[in-house]
Design an enzyme around this catalytic site. Sequence first.
Site, PDB file in Angstrom:
ATOM      1  N   GLU A 102       0.905  -0.957   0.070  1.00  0.00           N
ATOM      2  CA  GLU A 102       0.140  -0.085   0.023  1.00  0.00           C
ATOM      3  C   GLU A 102       0.776   1.283   0.123  1.00  0.00           C
ATOM      4  O   GLU A 102       1.969   1.331   0.421  1.00  0.00           O
ATOM      5  CB  GLU A 102      -0.688  -0.077   1.023  1.00  0.00           C
ATOM      6  N   CYS A 115       3.422   8.699   0.458  1.00  0.00           N
ATOM      7  CA  CYS A 115       4.019   7.893   1.611  1.00  0.00           C
ATOM      8  C   CYS A 115       3.902   6.471   0.857  1.00  0.00           C
ATOM      9  O   CYS A 115       3.079   5.867   0.400  1.00  0.00           O
ATOM     10  CB  CYS A 115       2.733   7.872   2.565  1.00  0.00           C
ATOM     11  N   CYS A 122       6.071  -6.433   7.329  1.00  0.00           N
ATOM     12  CA  CYS A 122       7.023  -5.802   8.388  1.00  0.00           C
ATOM     13  C   CYS A 122       7.307  -6.994   9.287  1.00  0.00           C
ATOM     14  O   CYS A 122       6.578  -7.851   9.813  1.00  0.00           O
ATOM     15  CB  CYS A 122       6.574  -4.546   8.997  1.00  0.00           C
ATOM     16  N   CYS A 126       5.860  -3.858  15.993  1.00  0.00           N
ATOM     17  CA  CYS A 126       5.443  -2.775  16.775  1.00  0.00           C
ATOM     18  C   CYS A 126       3.868  -2.933  17.132  1.00  0.00           C
ATOM     19  O   CYS A 126       3.125  -3.355  16.258  1.00  0.00           O
ATOM     20  CB  CYS A 126       5.559  -1.528  16.221  1.00  0.00           C
ATOM     21  N   CYS A 129       0.974  -0.789  15.443  1.00  0.00           N
ATOM     22  CA  CYS A 129       0.805  -0.633  14.211  1.00  0.00           C
ATOM     23  C   CYS A 129       0.339  -1.827  13.263  1.00  0.00           C
ATOM     24  O   CYS A 129       0.691  -3.038  13.654  1.00  0.00           O
ATOM     25  CB  CYS A 129       2.256  -0.436  13.558  1.00  0.00           C
ATOM     26  N   CYS A 347      -1.277   7.016   9.399  1.00  0.00           N
ATOM     27  CA  CYS A 347      -0.204   6.199   9.992  1.00  0.00           C
ATOM     28  C   CYS A 347      -0.483   5.133  10.831  1.00  0.00           C
ATOM     29  O   CYS A 347      -1.381   5.246  11.870  1.00  0.00           O
ATOM     30  CB  CYS A 347       0.627   7.342  10.698  1.00  0.00           C
TER      31      CYS A 347
END
Length: 360
Positions: A102, A115, A122, A126, A129, A347
């Site tokens: 994305e 962005c 990932c 975290c 997220c 975010c």
Amino acid sequence: MPYLCTVVEQNKLIDIRSLSLAQLKDKLVEMGEQGFRAKQIYEWLWAKSCTDFDEMSNLSKPLRENLKAHFTIHAVKVRNAQISADKTIKNSFTLYDGNVIEGVLIPAPERMTACVSSQVGCSLTCKFCATGYMDRKRNLNADEIYDQVVLIAKQAEEHYQQPLTNIVYMGMGEPLLNYSGMMKSVERITSPDGLNMAAKRITVSTAGIAKMIKKLGDDEVRFNLALSLHAANDKKRNEIMPINEQNSLKALAEALKYFYAKTKNPVTFEYIVFHNFNDELEDAKELARFCKHVPCKVNIIEYNPISLADFVNAEADKIEQFATYLRSQGVVTNVRRSRGKDIDAACGQLAIKEKESETA
């Protein structure tokens, strides 16, 4: 930084954008073509962002056919695009191998920001997220990062009649764990024979890998560095960002000082103020102390809830008190409002949730 040619079996087509100009020239000579054609082809690939050999109109048809016989272009495609109520555009992009990532266009009165993602998924986990709850499947190639920028820039022109002004590596993945791909993509984006964008218009955001921050310093990068901090206390940061267990605040401070000594680039600290977690005056004091290590500014970011976590954004008055204290200590502090929250484009919200239909 030179490109490394990917080793490809003889019966496979070579990804032409993995070659440096010199490597492409050598390959053309091997194919019986004239070496000077490499510069023309490179201009089509990078300056003109061409992803179809047939569109390279100043090349002869036999040369184009020869290129197709030896090379491929792994073009990124827009799979789906959603437009938020605040005009943010979230894209899902399909890669040549079927993976999906994305990227987001964030329009503002004085800037148009892309962005972009650096990895498929990932590995950092975290806790706040959405991407951190995905597996990391692979790093993106430099051309796949570059293509995101090109496609998002096209949207800025088509939807808002404005050129792209900024790029942030704040999408899916940890850019410093794809160091080579990230650096090569910046090289192509900033090169005069690429997109020719100023390095100061680019910000690379990291969760904090100390040795790679030092490597950025050694490479004397000209782009901006942002550190997703979110707590200036090791115990709290360990709780929400497991990467901190191997990259303590002390190690990060040393790396940032080294980075600044080498580049003279101030650092941005990104800080989400979570309700009843890191929103007290003592947290602000810890952050202010951490800010003394290097010239910096703080961006306080609104938290964007995800279904996989129970974190809540701090109350508005708490955020304002937090920012006021930082400013009283001489720390340049901005409070950022989220964009694209209604389409999960803000975010921390990027994750591939479902199969989406193709959009024109």
